[in-house]
Design a protein around this motif. Structure first.
Motif, PDB file in Angstrom:
ATOM      1  N   THR A 162      76.911 116.934 128.079  1.00 62.40           N
ATOM      2  CA  THR A 162      76.152 117.746 129.021  1.00 62.40           C
ATOM      3  C   THR A 162      74.659 117.530 128.796  1.00 62.40           C
TER       4      THR A 162
ATOM      5  N   SER B 216      72.781 119.391 127.487  1.00 65.67           N
ATOM      6  CA  SER B 216      72.346 120.082 126.270  1.00 65.67           C
ATOM      7  C   SER B 216      71.888 119.105 125.191  1.00 65.67           C
ATOM      8  N   CYS B 217      72.111 117.805 125.391  1.00 67.53           N
ATOM      9  CA  CYS B 217      71.639 116.807 124.433  1.00 67.53           C
ATOM     10  C   CYS B 217      70.251 116.288 124.803  1.00 67.53           C
TER      11      CYS B 217
ATOM     12  N   SER C 247      66.975 122.103 117.051  1.00 61.35           N
ATOM     13  CA  SER C 247      68.388 122.141 117.428  1.00 61.35           C
ATOM     14  C   SER C 247      69.259 121.531 116.337  1.00 61.35           C
TER      15      SER C 247
END
Length: 112
Positions: A80, A82-83, A94
């Protein structure tokens, strides 16, 4: 030799190799365009390193590059957005928050 019965076998997760990094952060801020070969290369890098427990993060992607990744099929149900991070600092934070359990940490107190 006596035959042992009723022996419980616990399948343990493989130990993480301490010589491997926890994450690889790729700074794509100077990249203006990704062709299909570039998208597939990034997908393979993320897949191959993911198989050995190394997170691959992308940083500084311009809007056009994100569009190239999207249309090239880089993002899916497993990968997704989110990387993707806006700064290296955010990606590092992160990584510090991402602490998977490891038998090495449990037995030696070593943290990755």
């Amino acid at each position: 030799m006596e035959e042992q019965q009723d022996v419980a076998v616990i399948d343990m997760a493989p130990m993480r190799d301490p010589s491997l990094p926890r994450a690889i952060i790729l700074d794509l801020s100077p990249v203006n365009f990704l062709d299909t070969v570039g998208v597939k290369t990034l997908s393979r890098i993320r897949r191959d390193y993911g198989e050995i427990g190394v997170e691959v993060l992308l940083v500084g992607c311009q809007t056009g590059v994100l569009d190239n990744l999207q249309t090239g099929g880089f993002f899916n149900e497993k990968v997704t957005k989110s990387c993707v991070f806006s700064s290296i600092h955010d990606a590092v934070l992160s990584c510090q928050a991402f602490k998977p359990w490891s038998p090495v940490e449990e037995t030696t107190g070593t943290h990755f």
